[in-house]
Scaffold this active site. Sequence first.
Site, mmCIF file in Angstrom:
data_model
loop_
_atom_site.group_PDB
_atom_site.id
_atom_site.type_symbol
_atom_site.label_atom_id
_atom_site.label_comp_id
_atom_site.label_asym_id
_atom_site.label_seq_id
_atom_site.Cartn_x
_atom_site.Cartn_y
_atom_site.Cartn_z
ATOM 1 N N ASP A 263 0.859 -1.183 0.000
ATOM 2 C CA ASP A 263 0.000 0.000 0.000
ATOM 3 C C ASP A 263 0.895 1.233 0.000
ATOM 4 O O ASP A 263 1.469 1.595 1.025
ATOM 5 C CB ASP A 263 -0.905 0.023 1.244
ATOM 6 N N LYS B 196 -6.807 3.229 -3.532
ATOM 7 C CA LYS B 196 -7.258 3.246 -2.144
ATOM 8 C C LYS B 196 -7.456 4.683 -1.724
ATOM 9 O O LYS B 196 -6.679 5.561 -2.113
ATOM 10 C CB LYS B 196 -6.193 2.542 -1.290
ATOM 11 N N LYS C 123 -10.164 0.068 -2.739
ATOM 12 C CA LYS C 123 -10.114 -0.110 -1.284
ATOM 13 C C LYS C 123 -10.419 1.200 -0.572
ATOM 14 O O LYS C 123 -9.555 2.061 -0.469
ATOM 15 C CB LYS C 123 -8.726 -0.620 -0.858
#
Lengths: 303, 285
Positions: A140, A203, A239
């Site tokens: 991430d 995300k 996400k």
Amino acid sequence: MIKTFDPNNMLSKITVDKVGVEERVARFQTRSIKNESKLQGLKMVLNMIDLTTLEGKDTPGKVQQMCYKAQHLHDVQPDLPTVAAVCVYPSMVSVARKALGNSSVKIASVSTAFPSGQSTREIKISDTKFAVDQGADEIDMVISRGKFLAGEYAFVFDEIAAIKEACGKARLKVILETGELSTLDNVRLASDIAIHAGADFIKTSTGKIQPAATMQVTYTMLMAIKDYYDKTGIMVGMKPAGGISTSKLALHNLVMVKEVLGNAWLTNEWFRFGASSLANDVLMQIMKSTTGLYQSSDYFSID
Amino acid sequence: MNILKTYKIYIGGAFPRTESGRYYPITDSKGNTLANVCLSSRKDVRNAVVAARKAFGGWSEKTAFNRGQILYRIAEMLDGRKGQFIDELVLQGISKSKADKEFQQSVDRLVYYAGWADKYQQIASSVNPVSSSHFNFSALEPMGVIGIIAPQENSLLGLISLVIPAICGGNTVVVAASESHPLCSVTFAEVLHSSDVPGGVVNILTGKVAELAPALAAHMDVNALVSSDLGELQKPLALSCVENLKRRFTYMNSDQQGLNFVTDLQEVKTTWHPIESIGGATSSY
């Protein structure tokens, strides 16, 4: 091959109709979900959670406890899925790897000088490689919001592409930190840049900045994924992270994913929730559905 | 001009309408409609318990002295709205002199428990003699979220008599108000709202006892259930309380006052603290 920035492709300047987004999002929240599908939805939510601990005070013990929880959400209740992944700092990846053993639960590691991203590219790349070497399945990363807001889109693009290269087999999630991007137009542009630069997932947030994963922002990003898919046939995951702490909100998000992207995205391969306290709320709702009794957090593990 | 008042419920320091959107009329002795009040549902109970649980940490950690000050403040604010309460008591069918008396007793009761707030702990705690090298002591801790079914008659005094000792001891409460005489309870919520009582410490719902009491009894996050005698509801309620080993108190004398109303809703924590030698009365602890 590292992708290169093509302004003509990227700066098509799709503008977002904020009022329209708000109205569409409001409609997702009016869907009536009845008991049986609700239970199914709740289990699906559990299976999509990236159980997260990203704090300066994280210890190996805390990470081990979370990894145990990831595999044993609430043992009193049979037939519960595990969560999708645990999400930790690079320094904790080896601890998580050991704690999870052969489990199907994946390990996601934040990287690139999370959460601010204010560091050099060399450090970001070595940060990423370290996490992958330690056993992370997913990375991430955060984008450089300062550069983005200064209009240096090529810099942001190249950085994402370089990190993607450093990831090797690990899947890359690109955190836009939408709370710092000010407008939905910026969110859309950042999404397009991330997707074109090779993100496997986009995300919303680090969880350190408010507002985080509002439905308006998530919707805008889902539309970017949809447009890209319609054009290229390539799926990109989504996400939302930060601020989704209730089952109700999680279910609203699932409704939105289904209606915008379709059933193909309703699996943890393509949709995740980044959350720390959501799991317990979902578990309490599942127990409420099963027993008919409103639940107390006293009877669920601490997260 | 006579304005018909809309009575709403009190959850988490706000006055929402019931989520169910249902109402029922309150009539005086001649059958005239006095007001519509909310017919709360078990989802309102759910919301109220969440609010009460959220408020519990802060309220139970306030100093005993501060809780006493706040209870006294409630008495002051209640006294300031004497006229309104007496009017409502009379509307609900009792004589002016009885209403006067009930109101006066209600204020007295608040002052009574305001006084107890920083004293019950000393009276009810103990240092226990044990046959080993330990300093052994027991102290009280509030139970948590208390469900209260207010008595049907004495709608103001009965409510205050059960609610105030519970919050005096640091608990937070969810109250089902008198079903037949709910007006004073909603007005009392307005008093609480202007008395430095943090939102969520007292949550007041109006509606049917037969609907609200079972929801409170079965809720896993309610630690005790308090009521006056509820007749044939008693037994099913007691059975529902079993699931989370909820404490159950039925007061036949619910319009009385006493220290036990505070201490009943406390858990006792006993601590064994090692010491070097067993001392006598003048030991060195």
